[in-house]
Design an enzyme around this catalytic site. Structure first.
Site, PDB file in Angstrom:
ATOM      1  N   ARG A 120       1.062  -1.143   0.026  1.00 46.95           N
ATOM      2  CA  ARG A 120      -0.048   0.100   0.061  1.00 46.95           C
ATOM      3  C   ARG A 120       0.755   1.123  -0.067  1.00 46.95           C
ATOM      4  O   ARG A 120       1.650   1.416   0.818  1.00 46.95           O
ATOM      5  CB  ARG A 120      -0.978  -0.206   1.106  1.00 46.95           C
ATOM      6  CG  ARG A 120      -1.924   1.197   1.440  1.00 46.95           C
ATOM      7  CD  ARG A 120      -2.946   0.968   2.116  1.00 46.95           C
ATOM      8  NE  ARG A 120      -2.623   1.107   3.657  1.00 46.95           N
ATOM      9  CZ  ARG A 120      -3.430   1.100   4.674  1.00 46.95           C
ATOM     10  NH1 ARG A 120      -4.792   0.799   4.456  1.00 46.95           N
ATOM     11  NH2 ARG A 120      -3.026   1.454   5.778  1.00 46.95           N
ATOM     12  N   GLY A 123      -3.409   3.949  -0.721  1.00 38.62           N
ATOM     13  CA  GLY A 123      -4.487   3.245  -0.309  1.00 38.62           C
ATOM     14  C   GLY A 123      -5.831   3.618  -1.137  1.00 38.62           C
ATOM     15  O   GLY A 123      -6.854   3.223  -0.760  1.00 38.62           O
ATOM     16  N   HIS A 124      -5.607   4.193  -2.314  1.00 38.08           N
ATOM     17  CA  HIS A 124      -6.802   4.717  -2.972  1.00 38.08           C
ATOM     18  C   HIS A 124      -7.407   3.599  -4.123  1.00 38.08           C
ATOM     19  O   HIS A 124      -8.289   3.644  -4.896  1.00 38.08           O
ATOM     20  CB  HIS A 124      -6.504   5.856  -3.888  1.00 38.08           C
ATOM     21  CG  HIS A 124      -6.342   6.912  -3.057  1.00 38.08           C
ATOM     22  ND1 HIS A 124      -5.009   7.193  -2.028  1.00 38.08           N
ATOM     23  CD2 HIS A 124      -7.029   8.235  -3.049  1.00 38.08           C
ATOM     24  CE1 HIS A 124      -5.297   8.173  -1.503  1.00 38.08           C
ATOM     25  NE2 HIS A 124      -6.450   9.004  -2.226  1.00 38.08           N
ATOM     26  N   SER A 130      -4.964  -3.317  -1.864  1.00 36.41           N
ATOM     27  CA  SER A 130      -3.744  -3.103  -1.392  1.00 36.41           C
ATOM     28  C   SER A 130      -3.727  -3.030   0.141  1.00 36.41           C
ATOM     29  O   SER A 130      -2.768  -3.190   0.869  1.00 36.41           O
ATOM     30  CB  SER A 130      -3.142  -1.228  -1.666  1.00 36.41           C
ATOM     31  OG  SER A 130      -4.295  -0.415  -1.042  1.00 36.41           O
ATOM     32  N   GLY A 190      -1.536   8.007  -3.689  1.00 35.96           N
ATOM     33  CA  GLY A 190      -0.010   7.637  -3.568  1.00 35.96           C
ATOM     34  C   GLY A 190       0.619   7.477  -4.945  1.00 35.96           C
ATOM     35  O   GLY A 190      -0.039   6.813  -6.067  1.00 35.96           O
ATOM     36  N   HIS A 194      -0.417   4.894  -8.292  1.00 37.99           N
ATOM     37  CA  HIS A 194      -0.774   5.725  -9.043  1.00 37.99           C
ATOM     38  C   HIS A 194       0.215   5.747 -10.627  1.00 37.99           C
ATOM     39  O   HIS A 194      -0.193   5.461 -11.678  1.00 37.99           O
ATOM     40  CB  HIS A 194      -0.774   7.177  -8.751  1.00 37.99           C
ATOM     41  CG  HIS A 194      -0.978   8.240  -9.820  1.00 37.99           C
ATOM     42  ND1 HIS A 194      -2.763   8.273 -10.229  1.00 37.99           N
ATOM     43  CD2 HIS A 194      -0.594   9.153 -10.379  1.00 37.99           C
ATOM     44  CE1 HIS A 194      -2.794   9.417 -10.845  1.00 37.99           C
ATOM     45  NE2 HIS A 194      -1.647   9.837 -11.195  1.00 37.99           N
ATOM     46  N   TYR A 484      -8.790   2.687 -12.322  1.00 40.00           N
ATOM     47  CA  TYR A 484      -9.980   2.714 -11.874  1.00 40.00           C
ATOM     48  C   TYR A 484     -10.354   1.105 -11.622  1.00 40.00           C
ATOM     49  O   TYR A 484     -11.402   0.455 -12.350  1.00 40.00           O
ATOM     50  CB  TYR A 484     -11.006   3.186 -12.762  1.00 40.00           C
ATOM     51  CG  TYR A 484     -10.512   4.953 -13.082  1.00 40.00           C
ATOM     52  CD1 TYR A 484     -10.021   5.656 -12.123  1.00 40.00           C
ATOM     53  CD2 TYR A 484     -10.984   5.393 -14.008  1.00 40.00           C
ATOM     54  CE1 TYR A 484      -9.525   6.900 -12.132  1.00 40.00           C
ATOM     55  CE2 TYR A 484     -10.875   6.941 -14.268  1.00 40.00           C
ATOM     56  CZ  TYR A 484     -10.137   7.620 -13.229  1.00 40.00           C
ATOM     57  OH  TYR A 484      -9.746   8.944 -13.313  1.00 40.00           O
TER      58      TYR A 484
END
Ligand code: FDA
Length: 542
Positions: A120, A123-124, A130, A190, A194, A484
């Site tokens: 992680r 965490g998105h 994650s 993060g 990303h 996504y």
């Protein structure tokens, strides 16, 4: 080796849904139940293993947190961004490394202890991959590894994978007002997840994805080795820039190419409801936004308006613009190409690039850029999202049906992001992200809600919407964006992974690049240690 892999492909495809290489932790469910009564001795054994793999001078305290630790919950919750998963299964240990030695020791000991690893950064992850898993696992949370070293003279930055985009943008702007980096708009995202999944934002029409601007990376591989671009080789370096880092190892640092931004940029926002002609505007936007000059980014955000007032709810479309230049230049371009939008000088605000970062993150531009250092400012709710890509403009009837569905759910949001510009120039095989020249725009569909009881209804609506959109969006494959993440597209079986099964979602995210990712994964992690619900599968080599 290449010949072996080619033969393995042919076999997998021919045999169909065959069993693939299984993760080393194949016996771990049984192990989990056996170990419950021996928890503390197992904890000790993990910690001993961890310490024994560190150089003597390295710190070992405050790195591993067991479920009994008083800080365990707050660390675990600290970057859960989708509250749909706040009560999901919990990791056996939280590991919060301070350096790569800690990551190396964690990988080695997780293998020894048959524990799956989840990594992680911010965490998105939309599906929580994650920090949740159905099998015994640990989370490596990289929040301590987030230093940003900016070298303006040579126009690059080294950034720790646990840094947020906000921390990266802040650090660049602290050194220069004419440099930036082309990544996403949300400052708490993060850089680890990303960039390894692609990463786009308001200047990607000028500079491409975040992943297109990576010069080097450092990661720990499945054997606990530290690799950089040279030692990992160009194939693995290619894979981690858009193919999702979690399939390949733990990335702990990126070297990024900084890009030039002008001292003055301009923004505007024009909002029109259906009654004010929004449908016609979207029709036109679809045909021109991808052809705009590289400096001009205008995305369209579709939402319900008047949801709580006495008036009937309707749909509104917000056209939000970032222009890399002054108002004067922007107006001469937008008034010529999109006069129907009615943009005038009064609608435009000039600012610095870092202020535009604040603006698109929802802050006032009068705020200090320090707010970008806050890792926990975004509000969190349960949500579900999906994505699509459009190759041909959706006709009026299609848009009207879409708006009818949007109005049914007051918390729905659709974000239409124009492609073209630099995205059109980069080859679709340059990184694993394949959707470049033929695509007019991408769509993100989002819905959020407050209470758990609403989950079924809201997700049901999202799936109906996705079905409705089928005739209007890309096909064969129906393209989707890895960042996504959407487990509706398919998931790997556990513990075995099948190439054919994984192709269901793999081709949607990566199209023709999927097979190269499978080849790289097979060489980098032949025993599929870095397994997750949508990790790249491993071919069975004989
Ligand atoms: P997280 O830590 O959850 O990781 C995501 C995935 O990457 C997981 O599979 C994880 O294991 C893996 N991973 C993370 N760090 C790793 C590492 N160091 N090494 C190996 N694997 C690693 N996207 C976009 O392109 N543009 C945008 O503007 C936005 N905006 C946005 C806003 C909000 C509010 C959310 C929730 C999401 C976005 N996104 C986005 C999507 C975002 O890019 C995506 O969710 C990223 O994967 C998030 O990366 P994190 O590190 O935050 O997530």
């Amino acid at each position: 080796m290449v010949g072996k892999i080619t033969r393995a492909y042919e076999r997998e495809v021919k045999e169909g849904d065959v069993k693939m290489a299984s993760p080393k932790f194949g016996m771990s469910i049984l192990f989990f139940f056996l170990c419950i009564s021996f928890c503390s001795s197992t904890d000790q054994s993990f910690q001993q293993c961890f310490s024994s793999h560190l150089p003597p001078s390295n710190i070992t305290y405050d790195v591993i947190f067991t479920q009994n630790s008083s800080q365990y919950s707050s660390i675990l919750q600290s970057s859960i961004r989708n509250l749909r998963f706040s009560n999901a299964s919990k990791p056996r240990y939280l590991v919060t490394p301070y350096n790569e030695d800690h990551i190396q020791a964690t990988i080695i000991c997780s293998k020894e202890h048959h524990l799956q690893v989840r990594v992680r950064s911010g965490g998105h992850d939309y599906e929580g991959l994650s920090y949740i898993s159905d099998v015994p696992f640990i989370v490596i949370d990289l929040f301590h590894i987030r230093s940003v070293m900016v070298d303006i003279k040579n126009e690059y930055a080294w950034v720790g994978a646990g840094a947020t985009l906000g921390e990266l943008y802040y650090s660049i702007s602290a050194k220069s007002n004419v440099h930036g980096f082309p990544a996403g708009s949300c400052p708490t995202v993060g850089v680890g997840g990303h960039i390894s999944g692609g990463g786009f934002g308001t200047i990607f029409r000028k500079y491409g994805l975040a992943a297109d601007n990576v010069i080097d990376a450092k990661m720990v591989d499945v054997n606990g080795n530290v690799l950089d671009r040279k030692s990992m080789g160009e194939d693995l370096f290619w894979a981690i820039r858009g193919g999702g880092g979690a399939s390949f190892g733990v990335i702990f640092s990126w070297k990024l190419k900084l890009v030039r931004v002008p001292p003055t940029v301009t923004v505007f926002k024009t909002v029109k409801s259906l009654e004010q002609g929004a449908t016609k505007l979207v029709q036109k936007w679809q045909n021109i936004a991808y052809k705009f000059h590289h400096d001009l980014f205008v995305h369209a955000v579709i939402q319900v308006t008047n949801p709580n007032s006495n008036q009937n709810p309707t749909v509104q479309v917000s056209f939000d613009c970032l222009f890399l230049g002054t108002t004067e230049r922007l107006l001469s371009s937008i008034q010529r190409s999109f006069p129907e939008l009615g943009v005038t000088q009064e609608n435009c605000t000039e600012m610095s690039w870092i202020q535009s970062v604040l603006y698109f993150a929802g802050y006032s531009i009068a705020e200090s850029a320090d707010v970008l250092l806050n890792r926990t400012t975004q509000s969190t709710q349960p949500f579900k999202a999906k994505s699509d890509y459009v190759k041909e403009a959706i006709p009026k009837t299609g848009l009207e049906g879409l708006f009818k569905m949007v109005v049914e759910e007051e918390t729905s949001v659709l974000i239409l992001t124009p492609y073209g510009g630099r995205m059109k120039q980069i080859k679709s095989s340059a990184t694993p992200f394949p959707y470049r020249s033929e695509y007019l725009y991408g769509i993100q569909y989002l819905i959020s809600w407050d209470v758990a009881e609403e989950t079924g209804k809201r997700i049901g609506w999202m799936r109906r919407l996705y079905k409705y959109m089928e005739p209007y969006v890309s096909t064969a494959p129906r393209a989707a964006y890895l960042n996504y993440r959407d487990l509706d597209l398919g998931r790997n079986s556990y513990p075995n992974t099948s190439y054919v099964e994984s192709s269901e979602w793999g081709l949607k995210y990566f199209n023709h690049n999927f097979n190269r990712l499978v080849r790289v994964k097979t060489l980098a992690d032949p025993h599929n240690f870095f397994w997750n619900e949508q990790s790249i599968p491993v071919l069975r080599l004989e």
